[in-house]
Design an enzyme around this catalytic site. Structure first.
Site, PDB file in Angstrom:
ATOM      1  N   HIS A  23      44.160   3.507  56.808  1.00 58.93           N
ATOM      2  CA  HIS A  23      44.407   2.349  57.201  1.00 58.93           C
ATOM      3  C   HIS A  23      43.964   2.062  58.519  1.00 58.93           C
ATOM      4  O   HIS A  23      43.048   1.295  59.123  1.00 58.93           O
ATOM      5  CB  HIS A  23      45.682   1.852  57.114  1.00 58.93           C
ATOM      6  CG  HIS A  23      46.253   1.893  55.815  1.00 58.93           C
ATOM      7  ND1 HIS A  23      47.507   2.342  55.631  1.00 58.93           N
ATOM      8  CD2 HIS A  23      45.823   1.151  54.722  1.00 58.93           C
ATOM      9  CE1 HIS A  23      47.802   2.074  54.223  1.00 58.93           C
ATOM     10  NE2 HIS A  23      46.649   1.247  53.590  1.00 58.93           N
ATOM     11  N   ARG A  96      38.380   2.936  49.114  1.00 62.83           N
ATOM     12  CA  ARG A  96      38.289   4.535  48.802  1.00 62.83           C
ATOM     13  C   ARG A  96      37.566   4.913  47.797  1.00 62.83           C
ATOM     14  O   ARG A  96      36.926   5.716  47.959  1.00 62.83           O
ATOM     15  CB  ARG A  96      39.880   4.995  48.847  1.00 62.83           C
ATOM     16  CG  ARG A  96      40.812   4.650  50.042  1.00 62.83           C
ATOM     17  CD  ARG A  96      42.075   5.102  49.631  1.00 62.83           C
ATOM     18  NE  ARG A  96      42.579   4.173  48.788  1.00 62.83           N
ATOM     19  CZ  ARG A  96      43.543   4.664  47.871  1.00 62.83           C
ATOM     20  NH1 ARG A  96      44.085   5.869  47.870  1.00 62.83           N
ATOM     21  NH2 ARG A  96      44.053   3.867  46.898  1.00 62.83           N
TER      22      ARG A  96
END
Length: 167
Positions: A23, A96
């Site tokens: 993040h 991701r």
């Protein structure tokens, strides 16, 4: 920046339960692209959170304290409505895996129908962060496993304190 130019404001929404190095990687890169980035915790009462919203906000503030143009907040409701409220014209979404991409494209397209003036910017995490997820961190933390490679130091310390209180 000239006052006559509109500032580029981006919203980076999520649960961040807890915030991970992945993040932060996305947040740091977004902060270089936009005049202001609001990282905001979605307060979703339908979801059982691991950490309460106040704790998540405090952890994010500490982890992002070196990013001068980042604001930390929370919100309820639709992301695009909150984006309009804060004047954000861009949503930041981290990717991701291909699974993330499929979900995020559906979300992006739905948001385009609801709020066509707000664009989504996808940022792929760096390879060293691809496998990190908040749920994986929570699971490892539950079993007192070293999570220092996956989350910022303040999160490691906080989760260790939480684990001590539960013993």
């Amino acid at each position: 920046m000239k006052d006559t130019q509109e500032k580029k404001i981006a919203l980076y929404p999520g649960s961040f339960d807890p915030i991970t190095n992945g993040h932060l990687d996305v947040l740091e890169r977004a902060s270089r692209m936009f005049d202001r980035v609001v990282i905001a915790v979605l307060n979703n009462s339908d979801k059982k959170a691991f950490l309460d919203v106040v704790d998540r906000l405090n952890l994010i503030k500490e982890a992002a304290k070196n990013l001068d143009n980042v604001v930390v907040d929370s919100f309820n409701g639709l992301t695009v409505e909150y984006a309009k409220k804060i004047g954000a014209k861009f949503l930041i979404r981290g990717l991701r895996t291909i699974t993330d991409f499929e979900y995020e494209v559906q979300l992006c397209q739905t948001n385009q129908v609801i709020a066509g003036d707000i664009d989504t910017v996808f940022l792929s995490t760096r390879p060293e962060h691809n496998f990190i997820s908040s749920s994986m961190v929570r699971e490892l933390s539950k079993y007192n496993t070293d999570i220092s490679k996956f989350v910022p130091n303040n999160v490691v310390q906080y989760l260790q304190e939480v684990a001590k209180r539960k013993v």
